[in-house]
Design a protein around this motif. Structure first.
Motif, PDB file in Angstrom:
ATOM      1  N   ILE A 166       0.864  -1.183   0.000  1.00 26.14           N
ATOM      2  CA  ILE A 166       0.000   0.000   0.000  1.00 26.14           C
ATOM      3  C   ILE A 166       0.901   1.234   0.000  1.00 26.14           C
ATOM      4  O   ILE A 166       1.863   1.317   0.768  1.00 26.14           O
ATOM      5  CB  ILE A 166      -0.941  -0.010   1.220  1.00 26.14           C
ATOM      6  N   SER A 167       0.600   2.186  -0.844  1.00 25.44           N
ATOM      7  CA  SER A 167       1.459   3.364  -1.015  1.00 25.44           C
ATOM      8  C   SER A 167       1.412   4.287   0.203  1.00 25.44           C
ATOM      9  O   SER A 167       0.478   4.216   1.014  1.00 25.44           O
ATOM     10  CB  SER A 167       1.042   4.153  -2.259  1.00 25.44           C
ATOM     11  N   THR A 168       2.402   5.140   0.308  1.00 24.71           N
ATOM     12  CA  THR A 168       2.472   6.100   1.412  1.00 24.71           C
ATOM     13  C   THR A 168       1.233   6.981   1.456  1.00 24.71           C
ATOM     14  O   THR A 168       0.661   7.234   2.520  1.00 24.71           O
ATOM     15  CB  THR A 168       3.731   6.981   1.276  1.00 24.71           C
ATOM     16  N   SER A 174      -5.824   6.364   4.749  1.00 23.80           N
ATOM     17  CA  SER A 174      -6.541   5.369   5.554  1.00 23.80           C
ATOM     18  C   SER A 174      -6.409   5.637   7.040  1.00 23.80           C
ATOM     19  O   SER A 174      -7.305   5.303   7.822  1.00 23.80           O
ATOM     20  CB  SER A 174      -6.032   3.962   5.233  1.00 23.80           C
ATOM     21  N   LEU A 175      -5.284   6.242   7.444  1.00 22.12           N
ATOM     22  CA  LEU A 175      -5.060   6.543   8.866  1.00 22.12           C
ATOM     23  C   LEU A 175      -5.432   7.981   9.226  1.00 22.12           C
ATOM     24  O   LEU A 175      -5.257   8.396  10.382  1.00 22.12           O
ATOM     25  CB  LEU A 175      -3.591   6.280   9.227  1.00 22.12           C
ATOM     26  N   CYS A 176      -5.934   8.730   8.222  1.00 24.52           N
ATOM     27  CA  CYS A 176      -6.375  10.126   8.431  1.00 24.52           C
ATOM     28  C   CYS A 176      -5.246  11.011   8.968  1.00 24.52           C
ATOM     29  O   CYS A 176      -5.443  11.799   9.924  1.00 24.52           O
ATOM     30  CB  CYS A 176      -7.586  10.174   9.365  1.00 24.52           C
ATOM     31  N   GLU A 183       5.721   9.557   6.091  1.00 24.40           N
ATOM     32  CA  GLU A 183       7.128   9.577   5.671  1.00 24.40           C
ATOM     33  C   GLU A 183       8.059   9.655   6.880  1.00 24.40           C
ATOM     34  O   GLU A 183       9.125   9.030   6.902  1.00 24.40           O
ATOM     35  CB  GLU A 183       7.373  10.754   4.718  1.00 24.40           C
ATOM     36  N   LYS A 184       7.645  10.403   7.899  1.00 26.37           N
ATOM     37  CA  LYS A 184       8.429  10.486   9.136  1.00 26.37           C
ATOM     38  C   LYS A 184       8.453   9.130   9.834  1.00 26.37           C
ATOM     39  O   LYS A 184       9.491   8.681  10.325  1.00 26.37           O
ATOM     40  CB  LYS A 184       7.826  11.557  10.059  1.00 26.37           C
ATOM     41  N   HIS A 185       7.300   8.455   9.881  1.00 26.77           N
ATOM     42  CA  HIS A 185       7.235   7.111  10.473  1.00 26.77           C
ATOM     43  C   HIS A 185       8.138   6.143   9.707  1.00 26.77           C
ATOM     44  O   HIS A 185       8.849   5.332  10.311  1.00 26.77           O
ATOM     45  CB  HIS A 185       5.792   6.596  10.457  1.00 26.77           C
TER      46      HIS A 185
END
Length: 216
Positions: A166-168, A174-176, A183-185
């Motif tokens: 699943i793309s960034t 999906s996680l709102c 990207e930080k995660h």
């Protein structure tokens, strides 16, 4: 000390000759074999119904593989202790076995003497891996598994989504949260897993470890 005749065992292998050979050896050595299966679905049904002390499972079986049998049985809280038998010597398989809390991992080249040692160890609640694996190899597999312990719950969720390709942007939606947050995660995960910082290094790594990641 637990006597052999008091240890209930289910064996599963999709190769008829290997299944028969293992069954015959166990019976000849006075173990109480209460079921045989030639595929993963049969094995799971036997385990859920019979609740054996030990299940000896081939990893590569049709319908459900050995790892899938173990995962489902554990979800059903079956008290059976699992030993897997395989030709696979790769770190990925060892790490997946450790992730699932499997008590024993044997190679199909191992002698029946080693199978007995494994059964005796496992029935007493201890872990046994084939002596064909050297200590450093098993340590590397354990170290690989420990890396996941440094991830936060959010990072684990994101890692599982990456493993599903699943793309960034899709993960962010999906996680709102923002794409920058994901990207930080990703950057934090790369650091914690001690990966190279090159483009797509995390994606490549997650695909290689997909089966393990989805079990977290």
């Amino acid at each position: 000390m637990i006597h052999k005749k008091d240890i209930s065992i289910v064996v599963a292998d999709d190769h008829p000759m290997l299944l028969k050979g293992l069954y015959d050896e166990l019976v000849a050595n006075e173990y109480r074999v209460i079921g045989q299966a030639s595929n993963g679905m049969q094995a799971l049904e036997l385990i859920l119904i019979q609740k054996p002390d030990i299940a000896l499972l081939d990893i590569d079986m049709p319908l459900l593989n050995g790892f899938e049998v173990v995962k489902t049985a554990k979800e059903k809280e079956v008290p059976t202790k699992f030993i897997v038998l395989s030709f696979h010597k790769e770190t990925e398989y060892i790490t997946q076995a450790k992730t699932l809390g499997i008590y024993g991992y044997l190679l199909k080249e191992d002698s029946f003497f080693e199978i007995e040692k494994c059964i005796n160890t496992v029935i007493n609640g201890e872990i046994y891996f084939s002596k064909s694996f050297d200590t450093s190899f098993l340590k590397n597999a354990s170290d690989e598994l420990k890396k996941f312990q440094f991830l936060t719950p959010s990072e684990t969720v994101i890692l599982k989504l990456i493993a599903q390709q699943i793309s960034t942007l899709e993960i962010a939606e999906s996680l709102c949260v923002s794409k920058r947050t994901i990207e930080k995660h990703r950057s934090n995960i790369i650091s914690k897993l001690d990966l190279e910082g090159e483009t797509n290094s995390l994606t490549k790594w997650t695909l290689n470890h997909k089966n393990i990641i989805l079990e977290l």
